[in-house]
Design a protein around this motif. Structure first.
Motif, PDB file in Angstrom:
ATOM      1  N   GLU A 100       0.849  -1.192   0.000  1.00 25.87           N
ATOM      2  CA  GLU A 100       0.000   0.000   0.000  1.00 25.87           C
ATOM      3  C   GLU A 100       0.887   1.245   0.000  1.00 25.87           C
ATOM      4  O   GLU A 100       1.223   1.822   1.029  1.00 25.87           O
ATOM      5  CB  GLU A 100      -0.956  -0.067   1.189  1.00 25.87           C
ATOM      6  N   THR A 101       1.248   1.655  -1.208  1.00 30.08           N
ATOM      7  CA  THR A 101       2.350   2.593  -1.418  1.00 30.08           C
ATOM      8  C   THR A 101       2.144   3.938  -0.752  1.00 30.08           C
ATOM      9  O   THR A 101       3.069   4.486  -0.132  1.00 30.08           O
ATOM     10  CB  THR A 101       2.566   2.783  -2.931  1.00 30.08           C
ATOM     11  N   SER A 102       0.961   4.515  -0.863  1.00 36.16           N
ATOM     12  CA  SER A 102       0.772   5.864  -0.316  1.00 36.16           C
ATOM     13  C   SER A 102       0.820   5.886   1.205  1.00 36.16           C
ATOM     14  O   SER A 102       1.071   6.945   1.791  1.00 36.16           O
ATOM     15  CB  SER A 102      -0.559   6.460  -0.793  1.00 36.16           C
ATOM     16  N   GLY A 103       0.612   4.738   1.847  1.00 34.94           N
ATOM     17  CA  GLY A 103       0.776   4.691   3.292  1.00 34.94           C
ATOM     18  C   GLY A 103       2.211   4.977   3.687  1.00 34.94           C
ATOM     19  O   GLY A 103       2.490   5.705   4.649  1.00 34.94           O
ATOM     20  N   ILE A 139       5.908  -5.812  -3.010  1.00 37.03           N
ATOM     21  CA  ILE A 139       4.557  -5.319  -3.317  1.00 37.03           C
ATOM     22  C   ILE A 139       3.527  -6.362  -2.897  1.00 37.03           C
ATOM     23  O   ILE A 139       2.694  -6.823  -3.694  1.00 37.03           O
ATOM     24  CB  ILE A 139       4.425  -4.922  -4.798  1.00 37.03           C
ATOM     25  N   GLN A 140       3.602  -6.723  -1.621  1.00 36.34           N
ATOM     26  CA  GLN A 140       2.737  -7.752  -1.060  1.00 36.34           C
ATOM     27  C   GLN A 140       2.014  -7.271   0.191  1.00 36.34           C
ATOM     28  O   GLN A 140       2.565  -6.501   0.975  1.00 36.34           O
ATOM     29  CB  GLN A 140       3.550  -9.004  -0.711  1.00 36.34           C
ATOM     30  N   ARG A 141       0.819  -7.765   0.382  1.00 35.96           N
ATOM     31  CA  ARG A 141       0.049  -7.506   1.599  1.00 35.96           C
ATOM     32  C   ARG A 141       0.631  -8.300   2.765  1.00 35.96           C
ATOM     33  O   ARG A 141       0.693  -7.824   3.900  1.00 35.96           O
ATOM     34  CB  ARG A 141      -1.406  -7.916   1.362  1.00 35.96           C
ATOM     35  N   PHE A 198      -5.315 -10.741  -3.491  1.00 38.25           N
ATOM     36  CA  PHE A 198      -5.100 -11.071  -2.085  1.00 38.25           C
ATOM     37  C   PHE A 198      -6.263 -11.800  -1.425  1.00 38.25           C
ATOM     38  O   PHE A 198      -6.042 -12.696  -0.606  1.00 38.25           O
ATOM     39  CB  PHE A 198      -4.703  -9.810  -1.312  1.00 38.25           C
ATOM     40  N   GLN A 199      -7.474 -11.452  -1.745  1.00 42.79           N
ATOM     41  CA  GLN A 199      -8.587 -12.201  -1.169  1.00 42.79           C
ATOM     42  C   GLN A 199      -8.658 -13.634  -1.723  1.00 42.79           C
ATOM     43  O   GLN A 199      -8.866 -14.584  -0.958  1.00 42.79           O
ATOM     44  CB  GLN A 199      -9.905 -11.446  -1.386  1.00 42.79           C
ATOM     45  N   PRO A 200      -8.481 -13.840  -3.038  1.00 41.79           N
ATOM     46  CA  PRO A 200      -8.410 -15.219  -3.523  1.00 41.79           C
ATOM     47  C   PRO A 200      -7.244 -16.007  -2.910  1.00 41.79           C
ATOM     48  O   PRO A 200      -7.391 -17.185  -2.581  1.00 41.79           O
ATOM     49  CB  PRO A 200      -8.237 -15.057  -5.039  1.00 41.79           C
ATOM     50  N   ALA A 201      -6.094 -15.349  -2.749  1.00 43.56           N
ATOM     51  CA  ALA A 201      -4.946 -16.030  -2.144  1.00 43.56           C
ATOM     52  C   ALA A 201      -5.234 -16.392  -0.689  1.00 43.56           C
ATOM     53  O   ALA A 201      -4.871 -17.482  -0.226  1.00 43.56           O
ATOM     54  CB  ALA A 201      -3.703 -15.139  -2.235  1.00 43.56           C
TER      55      ALA A 201
END
Length: 335
Positions: A100-103, A139-141, A198-201
């Motif tokens: 979440e880049t802008s964070g 670039i991972q949650r 991410f939700q499917p994963a």
């Protein structure tokens, strides 16, 4: 009935993630496959650490831990106002979800612009701009262990935290005193990849069936349902609305499946879910959600929205006179 069952099976198959077998939780083989598919895509040291190094004359830059995954280490850093002196304390966190880049860049922009001004107005401010460096670079949650750092916080027991990222941040907060926290703003994004990846994963990892959700077009906040402080949430929404558009509710009155309780505001139980927003006992807490994939927003606008959310929260704090017992007990120190 037979055709109905076939249709259901086809729908499940169509939404099945490419790693793992439907209905079975991931084991070591699936985790290894997931790891192998994700490569370093951007440099934490250049994007984050060098920016913090450039601010050492203005802030105390603190190394508060080290993450080590597969022999690769990332040092964790936070920036603290230099005149830290037992005044009402503010925590700003970014990059708990590294993708979440802008964070991350919003937190850095805050330090580069107006953060010091608010410290001079009577606040002790601590900013951890990138809580999950591995997630940022890849670039991972999730982190390297396919664990969501933002479901792994245990404020009162660092050793019980379910991730290195959460454990390090909890210890950082504890090292700055468990009392006197007035405000915490946790900077996040909701992206299209939440539903495409991410939700499917997550469903595959946990052996569940993926159920498609919606992505809000715009900025929204997630407050703590145990301490909603809606007047505070509304103040942040009002400030951000001058920078970017606020997400409307879905036709059923929800955002991401949660009831909208004020314009652009939903509530989660921070503590029960292990969210970063519950890492302090601050009376004023909120989690921002910027939508960077909107056709109506730019990356620059998203960074500005994150900064504005913090500034609006701090303006509310400075104007408020009922921060709760933890802050009242400090006595003076406010203008």
């Amino acid at each position: 009935m037979h055709k109905h069952l076939l249709a259901m099976a086809a729908a499940v198959q169509a939404r099945a993630y490419h790693i793992g077998a439907p209905g079975s939780k991931w084991g070591p083989a699936e985790l290894s496959q997931w790891r192998a598919e994700h490569i370093k895509s951007r440099p934490y040291d250049d994007d984050v650490v060098k920016v913090l190094d450039s601010l050492r004359d203005e802030y105390d830059v603190i190394e508060y831990g080290t993450l080590t995954y597969d022999g690769v280490s990332h040092k964790l850093y936070a920036a603290r106002s230099k005149d830290w002196n037992n005044r009402p304390k503010v925590l700003v966190t970014g990059g708990v979800h590294g993708y979440e880049t802008s964070g991350v860049h919003g937190a850095l922009r805050l330090l580069q612009t107006k953060c010091k001004d608010y410290a001079e107005r009577g606040l002790d401010i601590l900013v951890a701009p990138c809580v999950s460096p591995w997630g940022y670079e890849h670039i991972q949650r999730w982190n390297y262990d396919a664990v969501d750092p933002n479901r792994s916080f245990k404020r009162n027991d660092p050793d019980a935290c379910g991730s290195q990222e959460a454990r390090a941040l909890v210890n950082l907060v504890r090292n700055h005193g468990s009392d006197g926290w007035a405000c915490h703003i946790d900077l996040h994004e909701t992206t299209d990849t939440d539903e495409s990846e991410f939700q499917p994963a997550k469903a595959a990892r946990d052996g569940d069936v993926y159920e498609e959700g919606t992505i809000p077009d715009g900025f929204y906040l997630c407050g703590d349902e145990k301490n909603p402080r809606l007047e505070f949430q509304r103040a942040v929404i009002k400030g951000v609305s001058d920078v970017t558009h606020i997400a409307p509710a879905d036709p059923d009155g929800t955002i991401i499946g949660s009831k909208v309780v004020a314009d652009g505001v939903i509530l989660y139980d921070y503590t029960a879910l292990g969210l970063c927003g519950g890492v302090t006992d601050a009376p004023l807490t909120t989690t921002t959600e910027v939508y960077p994939d909107s056709a109506k927003a730019t990356a620059e606008e998203c960074n500005k929205a994150q900064v504005e959310s913090v500034l609006s929260a701090l303006d509310f704090l400075l104007a408020e006179r009922s921060w709760g017992p933890a802050v009242k007990a400090l006595g003076g120190g406010m203008p």
